[in-house]
Design an enzyme around this catalytic site. Structure first.
Site, mmCIF file in Angstrom:
data_model
loop_
_atom_site.group_PDB
_atom_site.id
_atom_site.type_symbol
_atom_site.label_atom_id
_atom_site.label_comp_id
_atom_site.label_asym_id
_atom_site.label_seq_id
_atom_site.Cartn_x
_atom_site.Cartn_y
_atom_site.Cartn_z
ATOM 1 N N ARG A 44 0.824 -1.235 0.000
ATOM 2 C CA ARG A 44 0.000 0.000 0.000
ATOM 3 C C ARG A 44 0.851 1.275 0.000
ATOM 4 O O ARG A 44 0.513 2.270 0.632
ATOM 5 C CB ARG A 44 -0.957 0.047 1.194
ATOM 6 N N GLU A 94 -5.034 4.004 5.820
ATOM 7 C CA GLU A 94 -4.581 3.739 4.451
ATOM 8 C C GLU A 94 -4.861 4.912 3.496
ATOM 9 O O GLU A 94 -4.039 5.203 2.636
ATOM 10 C CB GLU A 94 -5.268 2.465 3.952
ATOM 11 N N SER A 110 -10.662 -0.369 2.807
ATOM 12 C CA SER A 110 -10.008 -0.682 4.092
ATOM 13 C C SER A 110 -9.460 0.609 4.668
ATOM 14 O O SER A 110 -8.675 1.300 4.010
ATOM 15 C CB SER A 110 -8.856 -1.656 3.875
#
Ligand SMILES: Cc1cc2nc3c(=O)[nH]c(=O)nc-3n(C[C@H](O)[C@H](O)[C@H](O)COP(=O)(O)OP(=O)(O)OC[C@H]3O[C@@H](n4cnc5c(N)ncnc54)[C@H](O)[C@@H]3O)c2cc1C
Length: 366
Positions: free
Chosen positions: A176, A356, A249
């Site tokens: 990520r 995130e 997420s």
């Protein structure tokens, strides 16, 4: 430069259009965020390059937006100009090489590859947003990441306005992460990916997908399975379903020292019993042990749908890792929930979850 001379200059660029009444709530999947100074829509790559050069030379802060599916934006008047990338050409070569412009809808690119029997993107089906944003956080799902197929990106370097193809390795892609995320140092204008041409998926690594680990299966089957799994978790956008009014997420899965993972496991054993502790997801990654953020959130006292039905922002009723806007939330509601969850997990397990998405004008730290 005054706003009127800036807008005058931008409106002279072919294939651009200016909007003065669009808010970030209209442009993000969380449907939160205030008003930019204005928005420039760029229908071609050349228009995007020219518009961003003009804005950068004028010293005007910008926010490049694709699908707005990884953004948490402050309310109120924002001193930035939104650049919307709408260049959306895609070409599929016989040799499995795909070239996609940044504004192409990512899932259309994936669907097109699957229709042609190309393998490599099927596990990334159903991820919202634009093709151009996929390298920014090296999107991943079901054991696959875009890093595995990405070969080159066409970058507009914002330090000097130059445009060139750069190898994917220059982005330092990791879990990520890329060196574009949070820095805005360059804008992805287009990308190239090399896929396999034998009709089979990438070797499967994710337990919830049918088949043995490492097996390759027909790409269309894998895409359908991934989409079904994602829908069950509220991870495919659906206007009618508030569980999908999210940024996906919300926290990354934490990577911790194995000794810390041991402590977390002991804590679970103490409070929830040996059986639960033995089931704790934990796998070696990036020099440590990766834990499941969703699992920790649940065990720290935040079940799906937390806090309750009447809340303006709550955890998705399908997945604890998605923070959602139930329709009337403002950014402050979401941020308060994010802080509560992060602090609760830290108090219970001593692990600090890291968000995130990219935050604009607001922070999880008070
Ligand atoms: C329901 C849901 C499910 C999701 N599932 C996943 C998942 O499974 N895996 C995953 O990794 N992510 C997932 N996400 C997060 C998100 O979809 C991805 O990060 C996606 O790549 C963001 O694309 P976007 O175009 O919407 O980016 P935006 O939200 O518009 O932008 C995100 C950031 O990237 C920057 N950016 C956008 N385009 C460019 C560009 N062309 N060049 C440079 N910078 C750019 C923006 O300035 C911003 O900083 C999910 C989100 C939602 C809402």
């Amino acid at each position: 430069m005054t706003e009127s001379s800036l807008t005058q200059k931008l409106s002279e660029i072919p294939d651009t259009a200016l909007d003065h009444d669009v808010s970030l709530a209209d442009l993000t999947t969380l449907r939160l965020g205030g008003r930019p100074r204005f928005t420039v829509r760029c229908a071609t790559t050349a228009a995007a390059v020219e518009a961003i050069r003009v804005l950068d030379r004028a010293g005007q802060g910008i926010l490049v937006v694709g699908g707005g599916s990884n953004l948490v934006v402050a309310e109120g008047d924002l001193d930035l100009v939104v650049v919307l990338l709408e260049n959306d050409g895609v070409s599929y070569g016989q040799d499995g090489l795909i070239e996609a412009e940044a504004g192409a809808v990512w899932d259309d690119v994936v669907a097109g590859s699957v229709e042609r029997g190309l393998g490599g993107l099927e596990c990334l089906s159903g991820i919202p947003g634009s093709a151009g944003a996929t390298p920014v956080q090296n999107v991943g799902a079901y054991g696959a990441e875009v890093a595995e197929t990405l070969t080159e990106v066409l970058l507009l370097d914002r330090t000097d306005g130059s445009v060139s193809w750069a190898p994917a390795s220059s982005l330092e892609l990791a879990y990520r992460y890329s060196n574009l995320k949070f820095t805005g140092r360059a804008v992805v204008l287009a990308l190239r990916m090399q896929l396999s041409t034998d009709g089979l998926s990438t070797p499967l690594r994710f337990g919830q997908l049918a088949g043995e680990a490492g097996q390759r299966r027909p790409v269309a089957q894998v895409r359908e399975e991934v989409l079904a799994l994602r829908r069950g978790k509220g991870m495919v956008l659906d206007d009618a379903d508030h569980d999908t009014w999210s940024a996906g997420s919300f926290f990354t899965n934490p990577v911790v020292d194995p000794a810390v993972a041991d402590e977390v496991q002991s804590r679970v054993r103490e409070t929830r019993g040996a059986e639960d502790a033995e089931r704790m997801p934990r796998w070696p990654a990036d020099g440590g042990d990766k834990l499941s953020a969703a699992w920790l959130i649940e065990r720290a006292g935040f079940p799906r749908g937390y806090p309750d039905e009447g809340a303006r922002a709550r955890l998705s009723t399908k997945h604890t890792l998605a923070l959602t806007n139930r329709g009337s939330a403002v950014t402050g509601d979401l941020v308060a929930l994010a802080r509560e969850v992060r602090d609760g997990v830290r108090a219970e397990f001593g692990v600090t979850l890291v968000p995130e998405p990219v935050w604009i004008g607001v922070s999880i730290d008070a």
